[in-house]
Design a protein around this motif. Structure first.
Motif, short mmCIF file in Angstrom:
data_model
loop_
_atom_site.label_atom_id
_atom_site.label_comp_id
_atom_site.label_asym_id
_atom_site.label_seq_id
_atom_site.Cartn_x
_atom_site.Cartn_y
_atom_site.Cartn_z
N GLN A 97 -37.48 -69.79 27.08
CA GLN A 97 -36.49 -70.74 27.58
C GLN A 97 -35.54 -70.08 28.57
OE1 GLN A 97 -33.84 -72.34 24.61
NE2 GLN A 97 -33.33 -74.09 25.87
N VAL A 98 -35.03 -68.91 28.24
CA VAL A 98 -34.09 -68.21 29.13
C VAL A 98 -34.76 -67.86 30.46
CG1 VAL A 98 -32.77 -66.06 29.41
CG2 VAL A 98 -32.60 -67.35 27.28
N VAL A 99 -35.97 -67.34 30.39
CA VAL A 99 -36.68 -66.95 31.61
C VAL A 99 -36.98 -68.18 32.46
CG1 VAL A 99 -38.86 -66.01 32.48
CG2 VAL A 99 -37.61 -64.83 30.68
N ALA A 105 -35.85 -72.69 39.80
CA ALA A 105 -35.76 -73.13 41.20
C ALA A 105 -36.73 -72.35 42.09
CB ALA A 105 -34.33 -72.96 41.72
N GLU A 106 -36.76 -71.03 41.92
CA GLU A 106 -37.68 -70.22 42.72
C GLU A 106 -39.13 -70.48 42.34
OE1 GLU A 106 -34.82 -69.15 41.58
OE2 GLU A 106 -33.82 -68.68 43.46
N LEU A 107 -39.35 -70.77 41.06
CA LEU A 107 -40.70 -71.07 40.59
C LEU A 107 -41.24 -72.34 41.23
CD1 LEU A 107 -43.00 -70.29 38.65
CD2 LEU A 107 -41.86 -71.64 36.90
N LEU A 108 -40.40 -73.35 41.39
CA LEU A 108 -40.82 -74.60 42.04
C LEU A 108 -41.19 -74.36 43.50
CD1 LEU A 108 -38.23 -77.12 40.54
CD2 LEU A 108 -40.65 -76.87 39.96
N ALA A 166 -33.89 -62.83 35.51
CA ALA A 166 -33.34 -62.46 36.82
C ALA A 166 -34.38 -61.72 37.66
CB ALA A 166 -32.08 -61.60 36.64
N GLU A 167 -35.15 -60.84 37.03
CA GLU A 167 -36.19 -60.11 37.78
C GLU A 167 -37.28 -61.06 38.28
OE1 GLU A 167 -36.33 -56.95 38.94
OE2 GLU A 167 -34.29 -56.82 38.19
N LEU A 168 -37.70 -61.98 37.43
CA LEU A 168 -38.71 -62.95 37.86
C LEU A 168 -38.16 -63.85 38.96
CD1 LEU A 168 -40.68 -64.04 34.67
CD2 LEU A 168 -41.50 -62.75 36.63
N GLN A 169 -36.90 -64.22 38.86
CA GLN A 169 -36.26 -65.03 39.90
C GLN A 169 -36.33 -64.30 41.25
OE1 GLN A 169 -31.96 -65.30 39.61
NE2 GLN A 169 -32.04 -67.45 40.22
N ARG A 170 -35.97 -63.01 41.27
CA ARG A 170 -36.05 -62.22 42.52
C ARG A 170 -37.50 -62.08 43.00
NH1 ARG A 170 -31.61 -59.77 40.46
NH2 ARG A 170 -32.66 -58.26 39.15
N PHE A 171 -38.40 -61.81 42.06
CA PHE A 171 -39.81 -61.64 42.40
C PHE A 171 -40.37 -62.91 43.03
CE2 PHE A 171 -44.31 -61.75 40.78
CZ PHE A 171 -44.81 -60.76 41.62
N TYR A 172 -40.10 -64.06 42.40
CA TYR A 172 -40.59 -65.34 42.94
C TYR A 172 -39.98 -65.62 44.30
CZ TYR A 172 -42.36 -66.40 38.22
OH TYR A 172 -43.03 -66.37 37.03
#
Length: 195
Positions: A97-99, A105-108, A166-172
């Protein structure tokens, strides 16, 4: 790294001695297991990405791995769970859930670009082999294969959920920028009316 600092901060702010010791223990275990977990995570992520692409395309992309992919719980895996297993399941759900919230937003945006890069006329988020579920499954598989004690693993998940998001957000975001720079066209979203 960042997780080690987060564990130290949690230990420093812990209200009970037992909780403080648990976070310090998790930090010690992390130091000893970091390389082993990282190696297994990369292998599990690669396997998970291929499995996700194979499920989406319906055809094998490479020879099957000898290790069974972790797809969550299945009926044949069900058994009575003790308190520790219940806690681990709760921590896993919290991590997901947190991830998901952090990277949504970046995932979309990345999903629209990846669908476009794959020639799909409409966005299909499940066609993204790097979606959070795949990454988290690879992480859990790496933890399991590394035989890290459950309490330390739960503390890692608890302290590291926001960091992973946060890391996945930056990566995406970085992947999306790279695809945009290569003039990849976005796939569109389809509106489905329900009656």
């Amino acid at each position: 790294g960042q997780l080690q600092k987060a564990l130290q901060q949690r230990a420093a702010t812990a209200s009970h001695h037992h909780e403080k010791q648990a976070y310090l223990h998790a930090g010690t275990v992390l130091v000893g297991a970091r390389e082993r977990v990282a190696d297994r995570f990369l292998k599990a992520l690669s396997d998970g990405m291929y499995a996700a692409m194979e499920r989406d395309t319906g055809s094998p992309l490479r020879a099957p791995s000898t290790q069974r992919p972790w797809d969550g719980l299945s009926l044949e895996d069900l058994e009575l769970m003790d308190h520790q297993q219940v806690q681990a399941s709760v921590e896993l759900a919290r991590l997901q859930q947190v991830v998901r919230i952090a990277a949504d937003a970046e995932l979309l945006a990345l999903g629209a670009l990846l669908s476009g890069a794959q020639g799909l006329p409409a966005v299909r988020q499940e066609a993204n082999p790097l979606r959070p579920e795949v990454v988290i499954a690879a992480l859990m598989q790496a933890f399991s294969a590394s035989q890290v004690d459950e309490l330390a693993r739960m503390r890692w998940l608890h302290a590291g959920a926001v960091l992973l998001g946060a890391e996945l957000q930056r990566f995406y975001r970085d992947l999306a920028v790279g695809l945009e720079q290569r003039n990849v066209q976005l796939a569109g979203y389809v509106v489905v009316l329900t009656v």
